[in-house]
Scaffold this motif. Structure first.
Motif, PDB file in Angstrom:
ATOM      1  N   UNK A 147      99.338  57.392 -94.193  1.00  0.00           N
ATOM      2  CA  UNK A 147      99.046  58.729 -93.680  1.00  0.00           C
ATOM      3  C   UNK A 147      97.564  58.920 -93.372  1.00  0.00           C
ATOM      4  N   UNK A 148      96.808  57.860 -93.396  1.00  0.00           N
ATOM      5  CA  UNK A 148      95.383  58.005 -93.100  1.00  0.00           C
ATOM      6  C   UNK A 148      95.189  58.277 -91.617  1.00  0.00           C
ATOM      7  N   UNK A 149      94.422  59.317 -91.314  1.00  0.00           N
ATOM      8  CA  UNK A 149      94.059  59.651 -89.936  1.00  0.00           C
ATOM      9  C   UNK A 149      92.740  60.412 -89.991  1.00  0.00           C
ATOM     10  N   UNK A 150      92.062  60.579 -88.848  1.00  0.00           N
ATOM     11  CA  UNK A 150      90.811  61.336 -88.879  1.00  0.00           C
ATOM     12  C   UNK A 150      91.067  62.776 -89.322  1.00  0.00           C
ATOM     13  N   UNK A 151      90.418  63.197 -90.392  1.00  0.00           N
ATOM     14  CA  UNK A 151      90.609  64.561 -90.877  1.00  0.00           C
ATOM     15  C   UNK A 151      89.543  65.509 -90.333  1.00  0.00           C
ATOM     16  N   UNK A 152      88.521  64.944 -89.703  1.00  0.00           N
ATOM     17  CA  UNK A 152      87.499  65.734 -89.028  1.00  0.00           C
ATOM     18  C   UNK A 152      87.467  65.337 -87.558  1.00  0.00           C
ATOM     19  N   UNK A 153      87.054  66.283 -86.714  1.00  0.00           N
ATOM     20  CA  UNK A 153      87.078  66.035 -85.274  1.00  0.00           C
ATOM     21  C   UNK A 153      85.808  66.540 -84.612  1.00  0.00           C
ATOM     22  N   UNK A 154      85.571  66.021 -83.411  1.00  0.00           N
ATOM     23  CA  UNK A 154      84.544  66.556 -82.520  1.00  0.00           C
ATOM     24  C   UNK A 154      85.297  67.241 -81.388  1.00  0.00           C
ATOM     25  N   UNK A 155      85.052  68.525 -81.258  1.00  0.00           N
ATOM     26  CA  UNK A 155      85.832  69.424 -80.404  1.00  0.00           C
ATOM     27  C   UNK A 155      84.872  69.963 -79.349  1.00  0.00           C
ATOM     28  N   UNK A 156      85.125  69.736 -78.083  1.00  0.00           N
ATOM     29  CA  UNK A 156      84.109  70.020 -77.065  1.00  0.00           C
ATOM     30  C   UNK A 156      84.688  70.646 -75.809  1.00  0.00           C
ATOM     31  N   UNK A 157      83.823  71.416 -75.135  1.00  0.00           N
ATOM     32  CA  UNK A 157      84.180  71.942 -73.813  1.00  0.00           C
ATOM     33  C   UNK A 157      83.206  71.428 -72.749  1.00  0.00           C
ATOM     34  N   UNK A 158      82.375  70.468 -73.131  1.00  0.00           N
ATOM     35  CA  UNK A 158      81.416  69.880 -72.210  1.00  0.00           C
ATOM     36  C   UNK A 158      81.329  68.390 -72.480  1.00  0.00           C
ATOM     37  N   UNK A 159      80.619  67.668 -71.646  1.00  0.00           N
ATOM     38  CA  UNK A 159      80.499  66.218 -71.806  1.00  0.00           C
ATOM     39  C   UNK A 159      79.856  65.902 -73.165  1.00  0.00           C
ATOM     40  N   UNK A 160      80.572  65.200 -74.050  1.00  0.00           N
ATOM     41  CA  UNK A 160      80.060  64.947 -75.393  1.00  0.00           C
ATOM     42  C   UNK A 160      79.323  63.619 -75.528  1.00  0.00           C
ATOM     43  N   UNK A 161      79.063  62.920 -74.425  1.00  0.00           N
ATOM     44  CA  UNK A 161      78.561  61.546 -74.492  1.00  0.00           C
ATOM     45  C   UNK A 161      77.310  61.416 -75.348  1.00  0.00           C
ATOM     46  N   UNK A 162      76.341  62.311 -75.148  1.00  0.00           N
ATOM     47  CA  UNK A 162      75.104  62.214 -75.917  1.00  0.00           C
ATOM     48  C   UNK A 162      75.353  62.442 -77.403  1.00  0.00           C
ATOM     49  N   UNK A 163      76.227  63.374 -77.717  1.00  0.00           N
ATOM     50  CA  UNK A 163      76.530  63.670 -79.123  1.00  0.00           C
ATOM     51  C   UNK A 163      77.220  62.481 -79.778  1.00  0.00           C
ATOM     52  N   UNK A 164      78.152  61.863 -79.063  1.00  0.00           N
ATOM     53  CA  UNK A 164      78.857  60.711 -79.630  1.00  0.00           C
ATOM     54  C   UNK A 164      77.894  59.544 -79.864  1.00  0.00           C
ATOM     55  N   UNK A 165      76.980  59.332 -78.924  1.00  0.00           N
ATOM     56  CA  UNK A 165      75.997  58.259 -79.093  1.00  0.00           C
ATOM     57  C   UNK A 165      75.081  58.555 -80.279  1.00  0.00           C
ATOM     58  N   UNK A 166      74.649  59.812 -80.395  1.00  0.00           N
ATOM     59  CA  UNK A 166      73.793  60.203 -81.518  1.00  0.00           C
ATOM     60  C   UNK A 166      74.537  60.062 -82.849  1.00  0.00           C
ATOM     61  N   UNK A 167      75.819  60.389 -82.836  1.00  0.00           N
ATOM     62  CA  UNK A 167      76.617  60.295 -84.061  1.00  0.00           C
ATOM     63  C   UNK A 167      76.690  58.849 -84.541  1.00  0.00           C
ATOM     64  N   UNK A 168      76.962  57.935 -83.621  1.00  0.00           N
ATOM     65  CA  UNK A 168      77.015  56.511 -83.976  1.00  0.00           C
ATOM     66  C   UNK A 168      75.661  56.039 -84.511  1.00  0.00           C
ATOM     67  N   UNK A 169      74.585  56.494 -83.894  1.00  0.00           N
ATOM     68  CA  UNK A 169      73.255  56.107 -84.361  1.00  0.00           C
ATOM     69  C   UNK A 169      72.985  56.682 -85.748  1.00  0.00           C
ATOM     70  N   UNK A 170      73.438  57.920 -85.987  1.00  0.00           N
ATOM     71  CA  UNK A 170      73.274  58.530 -87.303  1.00  0.00           C
ATOM     72  C   UNK A 170      74.012  57.766 -88.395  1.00  0.00           C
ATOM     73  N   UNK A 171      75.211  57.288 -88.076  1.00  0.00           N
ATOM     74  CA  UNK A 171      75.967  56.469 -89.034  1.00  0.00           C
ATOM     75  C   UNK A 171      75.184  55.194 -89.364  1.00  0.00           C
ATOM     76  N   UNK A 172      74.632  54.578 -88.334  1.00  0.00           N
ATOM     77  CA  UNK A 172      73.847  53.356 -88.532  1.00  0.00           C
ATOM     78  C   UNK A 172      72.647  53.613 -89.428  1.00  0.00           C
TER      79      UNK A 172
END
Length: 237
Positions: A147-172
């Motif tokens: 039953x494991x699945x993403x329990x948190x989401x990124x919810x957007x009404x605009x292009x999220x590309x920069x946010x997704x890239x920043x998120x990956x960098x933040x994880x790193x």
């Protein structure tokens, strides 16, 4: 562009860290929904919380796996109660999901300290954030039960590309510089002490996914405890 997220919620941590430690200038502003609940053009939150937003034109563009809850007590023992924190929190939804999966009759909402106490007394199982007490990781148990699945989401009404890239960098950065990241998170959240965050930061293991299959699974799983999740639109590969 405004990106809104609860700074006390682990879903926000990679962006908090990115903003301070990346050395890069981001074009987006981070807004703390613990203080200002207005949604930004991009929202980070639990999949159950985004159903409560009165917004149009948003879609789930990514999901986040985070190991953030402890499962306390003897899960091998027959129990009829799961204790967790207040109703409507992600912990509460996870407790209700676990109860359905395991055929447990009742979810009891109480204080974090009471959850720990009742679980340790053997009165049932307990589910709390790892900042309260580190035990068996609930998300690992969900994985075992399929039953494991993403329990948190990124919810957007605009292009999220920069946010997704920043998120990956933040994880790193969290993985490479955990002590510095702990200080940033403790300061921004005003919920975790630096000592607690340093102790638990390595457990979270944030993982970002844009897989449609994984996001659809999250919708199926969490609609078991919050029917409105079924109404969420997915915009992912």
């Amino acid at each position: 562009m405004i990106v809104s997220a609860p700074f006390a919620g682990p879903v926000s941590f990679p962006l908090l860290v990115y903003k301070v430690l990346s050395g890069e200038k981001a074009s987006f502003e981070l807004r703390n929904t613990c203080e200002d609940p207005r949604p930004g053009e991009v929202v980070l939150d639990s999949i159950t919380n985004v159903t409560k937003l009165d917004v149009k034109g948003y879609s789930i563009v990514a999901g986040v796996y985070v190991r953030m809850y402890s499962l306390l007590g003897d899960k091998g023992k027959k129990v009829d109660k799961v204790f967790t924190i207040r109703k409507g929190t992600l912990a509460d939804y996870n407790a209700r999901l676990y109860a359905i999966i395991k055929g447990i009759n009742e979810v009891v909402n109480t204080t974090p300290d009471e959850v720990v106490l009742r679980a340790e007394r053997g009165e049932g199982l307990g589910i709390v954030g790892i900042e309260v007490k580190v035990g068996e990781i609930l998300e690992d148990e969900f994985k075992t039960l399929d039953y494991l699945s993403p329990q948190c989401v990124i919810y957007a009404k605009t292009d999220p590309s920069e946010v997704l890239r920043a998120y990956e960098e933040g994880i790193k950065i969290i993985n490479e510089r955990p002590e510095e990241a702990s200080m940033v998170i403790a300061s921004a959240s005003r919920y975790y002490s630096p000592e607690v965050m340093k102790r638990i930061i390595g457990i979270y293991s944030h993982t970002l996914t844009t897989s449609r299959d994984e996001l659809e699974k999250a919708v199926r799983v969490y609609s078991m405890v919050e029917p409105k999740v079924r109404e969420l639109k997915i915009e992912a590969k």
